[in-house]
Design an enzyme around this catalytic site. Structure first.
Site, PDB file in Angstrom:
ATOM      1  N   LYS A  54       0.840  -1.202   0.000  1.00  0.00           N
ATOM      2  CA  LYS A  54       0.000   0.000   0.000  1.00  0.00           C
ATOM      3  C   LYS A  54       0.873   1.250   0.000  1.00  0.00           C
ATOM      4  O   LYS A  54       0.605   2.222  -0.704  1.00  0.00           O
ATOM      5  CB  LYS A  54      -0.940  -0.006   1.216  1.00  0.00           C
ATOM      6  CG  LYS A  54      -2.030  -1.067   1.100  1.00  0.00           C
ATOM      7  CD  LYS A  54      -2.808  -1.273   2.390  1.00  0.00           C
ATOM      8  CE  LYS A  54      -3.785  -2.444   2.240  1.00  0.00           C
ATOM      9  NZ  LYS A  54      -4.488  -2.797   3.471  1.00  0.00           N
ATOM     10  N   GLN A  98      -4.095  -1.085   9.731  1.00  0.00           N
ATOM     11  CA  GLN A  98      -4.116  -2.442   9.172  1.00  0.00           C
ATOM     12  C   GLN A  98      -4.710  -3.427  10.174  1.00  0.00           C
ATOM     13  O   GLN A  98      -4.295  -3.479  11.331  1.00  0.00           O
ATOM     14  CB  GLN A  98      -2.677  -2.853   8.784  1.00  0.00           C
ATOM     15  CG  GLN A  98      -2.586  -4.211   8.101  1.00  0.00           C
ATOM     16  CD  GLN A  98      -3.280  -4.236   6.736  1.00  0.00           C
ATOM     17  OE1 GLN A  98      -3.184  -3.291   5.960  1.00  0.00           O
ATOM     18  NE2 GLN A  98      -3.985  -5.330   6.446  1.00  0.00           N
ATOM     19  N   ASP A 121     -10.564   3.368   4.284  1.00  0.00           N
ATOM     20  CA  ASP A 121     -10.992   1.970   4.181  1.00  0.00           C
ATOM     21  C   ASP A 121     -12.520   1.875   4.195  1.00  0.00           C
ATOM     22  O   ASP A 121     -13.079   0.798   3.979  1.00  0.00           O
ATOM     23  CB  ASP A 121     -10.430   1.156   5.353  1.00  0.00           C
ATOM     24  CG  ASP A 121      -9.169   0.402   4.970  1.00  0.00           C
ATOM     25  OD1 ASP A 121      -8.934   0.214   3.763  1.00  0.00           O
ATOM     26  OD2 ASP A 121      -8.422  -0.003   5.887  1.00  0.00           O
TER      27      ASP A 121
END
Ligand code: NAP
Length: 289
Positions: A54, A98, A121
């Site tokens: 990412k 994460q 997200d």
């Protein structure tokens, strides 16, 4: 006749190109590069690889990567404080924590503490609520990638029967809401669905996100349907989806492979979400009039 295979790598490359061009514009507008903060707690090797990808993908399109790697024994309070400081940081447009998080951390509470304006997200209850209400907001990356794949294949969900296999907050539910927002007639299936095959056979758009290799067989697919396989299962035969690709491609009109279908879209859409967050934040900060 064999189905058209939708090339996720190619579509993702197109999205990245688009994002890179927007980053150039935004950088001039903001007087700084858009910034994506990543938080990797502990030393889970799979999470470390995901975050590395990412970060490098962000930098490739010109987004500044801001990385935090607290130790695995960080307390809940310390992690909430870190997220709070990123929420307040002017040069941070998107925040990605994460998952999974270590046992001592309440992951839901950490996700809920993210500023929804930076929730790239799309996992905060606010983002989920906006999506469920059909209001603008940040949308989870994988479902957004599925919609982009459908568009790239020229599939318009409006009026179509869409069946989503899976009801997770990460994939199934947000995807069902996106399809509904695009005017599909949506059915959500899960492990308690009776006669799954019959329900799936109705679908003009069938999306499998169950995490069960081989779940979708040719008998479950309506001839000519578009089949999107989100499943990512590591087996002795390597990485496979939820769809029996070889058999289903003989029935479907279009199909995504695994790997090389939905997978490459997820990071591309994270980058797109970061640019969207940066743009929306800049607009809301600009004086009215
Ligand atoms: P999840 O949280 O485990 O959810 C799976 C869903 O599938 C649940 O709603 C479950 O039903 C349903 N399900 C399981 N077995 C089923 C069956 N036999 N028949 C019907 N429904 C069934 O998984 P997830 O996070 O949504 O992920 C789904 C898959 O997508 C996984 O393979 C994951 O690795 C993959 N994925 C890929 C990407 C990507 O970038 N390509 C991103 C995210 C996820 P219940 O609710 O009743 O338990």
């Amino acid at each position: 006749m064999s189905a058209t295979v939708i090339d996720g790598k190619e579509v993702a490359a197109g999205v990245r190109e688009r994002v890179a061009a927007e980053v150039v514009e935004l950088t001039a507008e903001l007087g700084r590069r858009p910034g994506l903060a990543t938080v990797l707690v502990g030393d889970d090797p799979a999470s470390a690889i995901y975050v590395r990808n990412k970060r490098s993908s962000s930098e490739e399109v010109g987004i500044r990567s801001i990385h935090h790697e607290p130790p695995g024994d960080i307390s809940q309070a310390e992690l909430l404080e870190l997220v709070g400081s990123l929420n307040d940081a002017e040069d941070v447009d998107g925040i990605l924590v994460q998952l999974p998080l270590p046992e001592q951390i309440d992951a839901d509470a950490v996700v809920a503490s993210l500023d929804p304006a930076k929730d790239v997200d799309g996992l905060t209850p606010t983002s989920a609520g906006l999506l469920a209400r059909g209001e603008p907001g940040l949308v989870p990356c994988t479902p957004r990638g599925v919609m982009e794949l459908l568009a790239s294949a020229g599939v318009d969900p409006a009026g179509a029967e869409a069946v989503v296999l899976g009801r997770s907050n990460l994939v199934g539910r947000p995807l069902a809401n996106l399809l509904l927002g695009a005017n599909a007639t949506v059915t959500i299936c899960h492990s308690r669905t009776r006669d799954l095959a019959e329900v799936c056979r109705r679908a003009e758009i069938l999306v499998a996100a169950a995490g069960r290799p081989g779940l979708v067989t040719a008998e479950m697919v309506r001839p000519g349907a578009t089949v999107i396989d989100v499943g990512t299962n590591r087996t002795d035969d390597g990485l496979v989806g939820d769809v029996d690709f070889e058999a289903v491609r003989e029935v479907a009109g279009a199909i995504t492979p695994v790997p090389g279908g939905v997978g490459p879209m997820t990071i591309a859409m994270l980058l797109a979400n970061t640019v969207q967050a940066a743009r929306d934040r800049a607009r809301s900060a600009a004086p009215a009039g």
